[in-house]
Design a protein around this motif. Structure first.
Motif, mmCIF file in Angstrom:
data_model
loop_
_atom_site.group_PDB
_atom_site.id
_atom_site.type_symbol
_atom_site.label_atom_id
_atom_site.label_comp_id
_atom_site.label_asym_id
_atom_site.label_seq_id
_atom_site.Cartn_x
_atom_site.Cartn_y
_atom_site.Cartn_z
ATOM 1 N N TYR A 78 21.317 16.695 6.462
ATOM 2 C CA TYR A 78 20.280 15.784 6.012
ATOM 3 C C TYR A 78 19.897 14.909 7.206
ATOM 4 C CZ TYR A 78 18.841 11.772 3.042
ATOM 5 O OH TYR A 78 18.202 10.732 2.443
ATOM 6 N N SER A 132 12.767 11.525 5.482
ATOM 7 C CA SER A 132 13.931 12.417 5.582
ATOM 8 C C SER A 132 13.546 13.880 5.448
ATOM 9 C CB SER A 132 14.935 12.069 4.485
ATOM 10 O OG SER A 132 15.505 10.815 4.751
ATOM 11 N N ASN A 155 18.663 7.667 4.113
ATOM 12 C CA ASN A 155 19.318 7.926 5.388
ATOM 13 C C ASN A 155 19.632 6.649 6.143
ATOM 14 O OD1 ASN A 155 20.138 10.098 6.960
ATOM 15 N ND2 ASN A 155 18.173 11.106 6.636
ATOM 16 N N VAL A 166 15.683 17.950 4.869
ATOM 17 C CA VAL A 166 16.926 18.725 4.831
ATOM 18 C C VAL A 166 16.692 20.071 5.515
ATOM 19 C CG1 VAL A 166 17.989 17.669 2.792
ATOM 20 C CG2 VAL A 166 16.386 19.558 2.503
#
Ligand code: GLA
Length: 726
Positions: free
Chosen positions: A440, A404, A476, A406
């Protein structure tokens, strides 16, 4: 090759067979070379050729069938999209000229040794186009299992032949004879992992699948003839897909009563282009047949999985873990972690897990993507805390979420094109669904540069800090896998490449750091499957640590996976007005890998003392729990008790966990309600056993047939019985 090297080669091939059964001829070709009989300890599978060289599935079931007359099914072993087929196709593709059906005919068959298992490889070719399809069936004799997978090759020699586009390619199919069948499978969502569901299969299609990389359930299925079963006997066909991307299992019940089961990758929103000379291989589907009911199915698949966990720690007892997430959340500091570590060590914990919150943050948003410590929280550097904790005599683990990123991270600022998503759509996950920062995204791990960035970052982190335990999270989920800069081909294959690189990242990190532990986490137990069982050592089952909820989840989990991977933490979470005793909480967490996640700095001496005693007790029984043969005896889903038993592999010792979930036990008569008799399993009927805390000896026959009076009364009471052969 010189003679010498040939000799050495044979010696190593023999040596690598790895299991006693590999010498058994588990695949026997018919005299005319036009049929193949595959057998496991108790099952039998047959493939044969028609006079027109069509490859047919004949039967899969009880081994006794092969000696008596049976009516073979006339089904295609590999149903495809073509005119003669009434079955669901395993293969669907398009040839360069737009033709979309296949016409396969037998070309060759051979019996290979793959990973020490006899494997039938049958190759078919299309009658017109240069397409070859090889199906592999490996026989795992002693576990009553077979593995199936398929390789498709575009054999075109000249450029003009063009590309073949695979629109669907499952790992394999089987057919069950005409009958009524019930399907058991496990679905779930956050906080409700592995919910069992049972349904009768009626004519038509039943599909279990995942499309967002995160099922919270499983591709495991078990199908049995409808009717009375005690769970320990009766025919069951079962299986699971060995894949951590999107998978699909389909149950196709015909109006005439037969059942087709097929499974593999889910080709929803994906396709594969095969250029000339290229081939594509599916993941495996593991299939089994047993007459020992769901219990037998579970024991076989669990034993198979246990032998395939990453090798380095496969037979190492799992440490008692202290995880600070529930105590300090994102508010970690060097000081509060060290204080927790000292108390954890005193209680008997062996590994300290620093969870989320340790890396760079921008305001309240954690900088997922920038995998270096936050210097405000760790002014002396993370390595200094790791060193201090190791000096206490504990290993150190750390939370990461490699896949992931951001938008506030440095990584995103440098590489905004590294994410998965479409340019004109907001394909990030609804933040409310995740409950985390805005913006995200998932990294596009199909890209080589993303793979390399992650590999380098984690090598650096592990090297510099001397950490050897990663809690690999993935909060996620994803359905919009846009890859705008990719070719159309790359875009359609992005999920496949993503999973390949995710596996590769874990495997390559293990090569660099052979003693690395990896804990599999995905917003709780979002992504626990055979693929990740082979690449991770421990699974975080769920973010819900309420012991009553966990009793249910553990019961499901142990139907599919080894107890040596099932992590639970004793936390302060308690949704029960009357409160649950510490003893009960520990007894629940002790049925797999025990950990503590409570704020132990706030525990009083009495609580710490109970915890220390329970941890010591766990250390005594954990080899049996983690490596024993599991028997799920009483299901909390069916009654208001739960019982799980483990028997050591040598049969010398057993541990029985009993949990009561109600003041008033279920039962239709007062006698039944009072009864606390349980018939246990897996003992030697002729041997004598002692039970810790109980007088006298008991014969195995007595304990298995008459049963043990377990005397646990009242809601949320538990007991652990330790049984030893005299
Ligand atoms: C996920 C995990 C939790 C914890 C948090 C941290 O939800 O399942 O155990 O690690 O992330 O953000």
């Amino acid at each position: 090759m010189t003679n010498k090297t040939v000799l050495i080669f044979f010696f190593f091939s023999f040596w690598s067979l790895g299991n006693a059964y590999s010498q058994i001829n588990s695949i026997i070709p018919g005299d005319d070379g036009r049929s193949w009989k595959l057998s496991t300890r108790s099952s039998f599978y047959e493939v044969w050729l028609t006079k027109d060289n069509e490859v047919k599935f004949s039967c899969y079931g009880d081994k006794l069938m092969k000696d008596i007359s049976y009516r073979p099914l006339l089904k295609d072993e590999l149903p495809t999209r073509n005119a003669r087929n009434y079955a669901e196709s395993v293969i669907e593709l398009e040839f360069p000229d737009g033709v979309r059906n296949l016409d396969l005919t037998f070309e060759s068959a051979e019996i290979l040794d793959i990973d020490g298992y006899q494997t039938l490889a049958i190759t078919q070719k299309d009658k017109l186009y240069p397409l070859r399809v090889t199906e592999y069936i490996s026989v795992i004799y002693e576990k009553d299992l077979i593995e199936k997978w398929i390789t498709v090759k575009n054999g075109a020699k000249d450029k003009r032949s063009g590309n073949i586009e695979i629109e669907r390619l499952m790992s394999g199919s089987i057919f069950l004879p005409q009958n009524d069948y019930d399907l058991t499978h496990y679905s779930g969502w956050w906080g409700h992992e592995l919910q069992p569901a049972v349904t009768t299969l009626t004519p038509g299609s039943k599909i279990i699948h995942v499309r967002d990389f995160k099922p919270y359930g499983s591709s495991f299925f078990a199908v049995k003839p409808t009717g009375e079963h005690d769970g320990f006997s009766g025919e069951v066909w079962f299986g699971t897909v060995d894949y951590s991307g999107n998978w699909k299992v389909q149950f196709e019940k015909s109006s005439t009563g037969e059942l087709q089961i097929l499974g593999g990758m889910n080709f929803w929103d994906q396709s594969v282009i095969l250029k000339k000379g290229e081939s594509f291989t599916t993941p495996k589907i593991i299939l089994g047949y047993t007459r020992e009911g769901l219990s037998g199915a579970s024991r076989n698949i669990v034993a198979y999985t246990a032998e395939r966990l990453p090798q380095y720690h496969r037979n190492t007892v799992r440490p008692v873990i202290y995880n600070s997430w529930f105590a300090t959340g994102f508010g970690v500091t060097e000081n509060n972690q060290y204080e927790l570590a000292k108390v954890a060590k005193k209680m008997g914990a062996e590994l300290f897990m620093l969870d989320d919150g340790w890396y760079q943050s921008k305001g309240i948003a954690m900088s997922l993507g920038d995998w270096t410590e936050d210097k405000n929280k760790f002014p002396n550097g993370l390595a200094s805390l790791v060193k201090k904790v190791k000096q206490l005599g504990m290993e150190f683990g750390i939370w990461v979420e490699p896949e992931s990123v951001v938008t506030t991270s440095e990584l995103y600022k440098m590489h905004p094109d590294w994410i998965l998503g479409y340019p004109n759509r907001d394909s990030r996950i609804d933040p409310h669904r995740i409950g985390r920062e805005d913006k995200y995204y998932m990294l596009n791990l199909a890209r080589e540069d993303v793979y390399e960035y992650l590999f380098d970052s984690y090598c650096k982190l592990l090297k510099e800090t001397d950490i050897r335990y990663l809690k690999w999270d993935m909060n996620n989920l994803l359905t919009d896998v846009g890859f705008p800069s990719g070719t159309r081909e790359e875009q359609m294959e992005v999920r496949i490449k993503y999973v390949e690189n995710m596996y590769r990242l874990m495997e390559e990190l293990r090569k660099e750091f052979p003693d690395l532990w990896i804990e599999n986490c995905a917003g709780g137990g979002g992504r626990i499957d055979m693929g990740l069982m082979k690449r991770t050592d421990i699974s975080w089952v769920s973010d819900v640590t309420d012991p009553v909820v966990r009793i249910f989840m553990h019961y499901s989990y142990l139907a599919l996976y080894p107890a040596s991977t099932m992590l639970d933490l004793v936390t302060d979470a308690d949704n029960h007005e009357l409160g649950l005793s510490m003893g009960f909480k520990f007894d629940v967490a002790m049925s797999g890998i025990l950990g503590v996640g409570a704020n132990i700095l706030a525990w009083n001496d009495m609580q710490l003392d109970i915890a220390a005693k329970k941890i010591a007790e766990y250390k005594e029984i954990r080899p049996i729990v983690q490596f024993g043969i599991p028997y799920r005896l009483i299901s909390p889903y069916e009654t208001n008790r739960s019982a799980i038993q483990y028997v050591s592999q040598d049969g010398e010792k057993s541990v029985l966990f009993i949990y009561n979930l109600s003041e008033d036990p279920s039962g239709s008569t007062p006698e039944a309600k009072q009864s606390t008799i349980i018939r246990i399993k897996g003992l030697d009927p002729n041997a004598a056993y002692t039970i810790e805390g109980m007088d006298g000896t008991f014969s195995g026959k007595f304990l298995m047939e008459q049963g043990l009076d377990y005397h646990v009364r009242g809601a949320y009471k538990s007991r652990i019985f330790k049984i030893s052969k005299k």
